[in-house]
Scaffold this active site. Structure first.
Site, PDB file in Angstrom:
ATOM      1  N   GLY A  38       0.797  -1.217   0.000  1.00 17.78           N
ATOM      2  CA  GLY A  38       0.000   0.000   0.000  1.00 17.78           C
ATOM      3  C   GLY A  38       0.835   1.273   0.000  1.00 17.78           C
ATOM      4  O   GLY A  38       0.546   2.228  -0.729  1.00 17.78           O
ATOM      5  N   LYS A  83       5.078  -9.169  -6.092  1.00 20.34           N
ATOM      6  CA  LYS A  83       4.806  -7.722  -5.992  1.00 20.34           C
ATOM      7  C   LYS A  83       5.975  -6.871  -6.463  1.00 20.34           C
ATOM      8  O   LYS A  83       5.781  -5.845  -7.124  1.00 20.34           O
ATOM      9  CB  LYS A  83       4.483  -7.345  -4.538  1.00 20.34           C
ATOM     10  CG  LYS A  83       3.095  -7.716  -4.099  1.00 20.34           C
ATOM     11  CD  LYS A  83       2.808  -7.135  -2.726  1.00 20.34           C
ATOM     12  CE  LYS A  83       1.452  -7.608  -2.247  1.00 20.34           C
ATOM     13  NZ  LYS A  83       1.152  -7.115  -0.883  1.00 20.34           N
ATOM     14  N   ASN A 128       5.079  -4.383   9.592  1.00 18.61           N
ATOM     15  CA  ASN A 128       5.259  -5.086  10.874  1.00 18.61           C
ATOM     16  C   ASN A 128       6.471  -4.545  11.627  1.00 18.61           C
ATOM     17  O   ASN A 128       7.451  -4.088  11.029  1.00 18.61           O
ATOM     18  CB  ASN A 128       5.378  -6.595  10.656  1.00 18.61           C
ATOM     19  CG  ASN A 128       6.653  -6.961   9.929  1.00 18.61           C
ATOM     20  OD1 ASN A 128       7.698  -7.129  10.537  1.00 18.61           O
ATOM     21  ND2 ASN A 128       6.578  -7.049   8.613  1.00 18.61           N
ATOM     22  N   CYS A 170      15.931   7.972  16.596  1.00 18.98           N
ATOM     23  CA  CYS A 170      15.743   6.893  15.627  1.00 18.98           C
ATOM     24  C   CYS A 170      14.353   6.287  15.861  1.00 18.98           C
ATOM     25  O   CYS A 170      13.654   6.670  16.797  1.00 18.98           O
ATOM     26  CB  CYS A 170      16.846   5.840  15.733  1.00 18.98           C
ATOM     27  SG  CYS A 170      16.670   4.664  17.091  1.00 18.98           S
ATOM     28  N   CYS A 186      -3.557  -5.033   8.156  1.00 14.96           N
ATOM     29  CA  CYS A 186      -4.672  -4.601   7.316  1.00 14.96           C
ATOM     30  C   CYS A 186      -5.670  -5.740   7.123  1.00 14.96           C
ATOM     31  O   CYS A 186      -6.867  -5.515   6.979  1.00 14.96           O
ATOM     32  CB  CYS A 186      -4.173  -4.188   5.939  1.00 14.96           C
ATOM     33  SG  CYS A 186      -3.052  -2.802   5.976  1.00 14.96           S
TER      34      CYS A 186
END
Ligand SMILES: [Zn+2]
Length: 248
Positions: A38, A83, A128, A170, A186
């Site tokens: 996405g 992908k 993740n 960071c 999602c």
């Protein structure tokens, strides 16, 4: 730059802050994009259209029908394809001059260190915490700026973690590695399609600015988007003296 490049990038070159010099920096740049979903879709498409010369795209996943609602680099025709390769095709259709390396793999720490080392900017477009922290560790270690984005449901966030300056936090200063943050996927929570476009495009914008050294980056600031109210908020984030990743 030849005549066709001068034309292709003319609307960048017209900008005083960019000009031929800035565009040439983009053409010479090496950017690493982790994730072609996405966030990675719009980010990678804009990096390619804007003329970033060398883009490495890492994703081991395949295009699924449920991705197409928001992952705009992929098409119905390419369901079932990798992908990274699907996105490379979409990028090549927009700008065939850009060199895109599509890596179909899930990079571990050693591999990430290798990939990050040769990049000018890294975009974290994963979903993740495990991978996000691994990417952050590699960026801190090799002092490469990291543009981070996340979207779930109607909420988005974006920031830059730039370890080239000692006062910048960071990713781990903000979300400590040892804290148990639950991954909200999602697949279970849902995601409002255009928000990944908004956040992914902002990641591309920050990456281009960092490459050209223009403006002020999001380093030290976290932008939060409430997509239901369509309101942005900005919070200052500081470095943690005891952060095990960047304070060592
Ligand atoms: Zn830190």
């Amino acid at each position: 730059m030849d005549d066709s490049q001068l034309l292709r990038y003319s609307r960048h070159i017209l900008l005083d802050e960019i000009g031929i010099e800035g565009q040439q920096k983009l053409l010479d740049a090496r950017v690493l994009v982790i994730g072609a979903g996405g966030l990675g879709s719009p980010a990678a498409l804009y990096l390619a259209s804007a003329g970033v010369g060398h883009i490495t795209l890492v994703d081991d996943d395949e295009v699924d029908l449920t991705n197409l609602q928001r992952q705009i680099a992929h098409t119905t025709e390419r369901v079932g394809r990798k992908k990274a390769e699907s996105a490379r095709e979409a990028m090549a259709q927009i700008n065939p001059a850009v060199e895109v390396l599509a890596l179909v793999e899930r990079a571990d720490d050693a591999r990430l260190a290798e990939l990050v080392q040769s990049a000018d900017v890294v975009l974290d477009c994963t979903d993740n915490f495990k991978t996000r922290h691994a990417v952050n560790r590699a960026c801190v270690q090799h002092r490469v700026p990291l543009v981070s984005g996340a979207v779930i449901r109607f909420d988005g966030q974006v920031s830059v973690f730039d370890p080239r300056s000692a006062e910048n936090p960071c990713y781990s200063c903000l979300f400590p590695q040892d804290q148990a943050f639950e991954d909200v996927a999602c697949s279970t929570m849902g995601v409002f399609a255009p928000l990944v476009g908004v956040v992914g495009a902002m990641q591309a914008a920050e990456a281009l600015k960092l490459i050209m050294g223009i403006g002020e980056s999001l380093a030290g600031r976290l932008l939060l988007l409430d997509g239901l109210r369509m309101e942005w908020s900005s919070i200052r984030i500081g470095r943690h003296d005891t952060c095990p990743v960047c304070a060592a």
